[in-house]
Design a protein around this motif. Structure first.
Motif, short mmCIF file in Angstrom:
data_model
loop_
_atom_site.label_atom_id
_atom_site.label_comp_id
_atom_site.label_asym_id
_atom_site.label_seq_id
_atom_site.Cartn_x
_atom_site.Cartn_y
_atom_site.Cartn_z
N TYR A 1 -4.79 -0.75 -8.91
CA TYR A 1 -3.72 -1.60 -8.37
C TYR A 1 -2.92 -2.24 -9.50
O TYR A 1 -3.49 -2.66 -10.52
CB TYR A 1 -4.32 -2.68 -7.46
N GLU B 1 -0.90 -1.09 -4.50
CA GLU B 1 -1.59 0.16 -4.83
C GLU B 1 -0.71 0.98 -5.75
O GLU B 1 0.50 1.11 -5.54
CB GLU B 1 -1.91 0.92 -3.56
N ASN C 1 -8.70 3.22 -6.24
CA ASN C 1 -8.72 1.75 -6.23
C ASN C 1 -8.01 1.12 -7.44
O ASN C 1 -8.43 0.07 -7.94
CB ASN C 1 -10.16 1.23 -6.15
N LEU D 1 0.85 -1.18 0.00
CA LEU D 1 0.00 0.00 0.00
C LEU D 1 0.89 1.24 0.00
O LEU D 1 2.04 1.20 0.45
CB LEU D 1 -0.93 0.02 1.22
N ILE E 1 0.21 -7.81 -5.69
CA ILE E 1 -0.74 -6.72 -5.87
C ILE E 1 -0.27 -5.52 -5.06
O ILE E 1 0.12 -5.64 -3.90
CB ILE E 1 -2.18 -7.14 -5.45
N LEU F 1 -4.56 -5.30 3.12
CA LEU F 1 -4.87 -4.69 1.83
C LEU F 1 -6.34 -4.89 1.47
O LEU F 1 -7.01 -3.96 1.00
CB LEU F 1 -3.98 -5.27 0.74
#
Length: 216
Positions: A197, A212, A195, A156, A210, A173
């Motif tokens: 990613y 951000e 949102n 993140l 994954i 997350l």
């Protein structure tokens, strides 16, 4: 009122001719010579006037040929390529926003806009880069993605404090995504920013990484 040059030349020729006719007698050769001289002078004067007229006409034709509406910016109308020039009420065409450059996508990576998230999978749409505040807009049909069984590396971004991406547990997350999708304030120090990613899929099409997206 000015006498036209061609009329004056004609008058001079007529006078010269009359002088020549009246002076040509056998009785007196001197008047004949004088008349001939006067006629010659009149002819030369008339020729000079005609030459000047020809030069003036030539200059006027050159000026007319040199002038072209295409070469005169003041004569040109509004450009068809610029609608705002034809209609001042239309907004001027806007170019790309300063500093708005699409980032280079890394091999094997793709950006998704998440629309739903759960502990074992999420649903997302392919993302298209834009110059809007969120930088990425969803496009295409939503797709269901499961998480890799071997584990998922998650990150993140602490945008409120301009901190770089940091590794977090996948559960954290997913909780962050749930808050943002529900338009709730996520747990600090993070915030919600569209949102989007960046993900990496394994050979089975499941998410193995994954993160951000950091704003470019």
């Amino acid at each position: 009122m000015a006498v036209p040059r061609n009329l004056l030349a004609a008058a001079l020729l007529a006078c010269g001719t009359a002088a020549a006719l009246t002076g040509c007698t056998p009785a007196d050769s001197r008047p004949t010579v004088a008349a001939a001289s006067a006629a010659a002078v009149a002819d030369e004067a008339a020729d000079d006037l005609l030459d000047e007229d020809d030069e003036l006409l030539g200059e006027e034709e050159d000026v007319e040929e040199a002038y072209s509406p295409a070469a005169d910016p003041s004569a040109a109308g509004p450009s068809a390529a610029d609608p705002s020039a034809a209609d001042p009420s239309l907004p001027a065409p806007s170019g790309p926003a300063p500093g708005c450059t699409a980032p280079t996508e890394l091999p094997g990576h793709e950006v998704l806009v998440v629309v739903a998230a759960g502990p074992a999978a999420l649903t997302a749409q392919p993302a298209r880069f834009t110059c809007g505040p969120a930088r990425y807009a969803p496009t295409g049909t939503p797709v269901h993605y499961g998480f890799a069984a071997a584990g998922v590396a998650a990150t993140l971004v602490d945008r409120p404090h301009d901190e770089p991406a940091r590794a977090v547990p996948l559960t954290e997350l997913v909780a962050h995504l749930d808050d943002c999708l529900a338009e709730r304030d996520p747990a600090p120090p993070y915030g919600c920013h569209g949102n989007a990613y960046d993900v990496v899929l394994d050979s089975h099409g499941r998410i193995m990484r994954i993160g951000e997206v950091e704003r470019p």
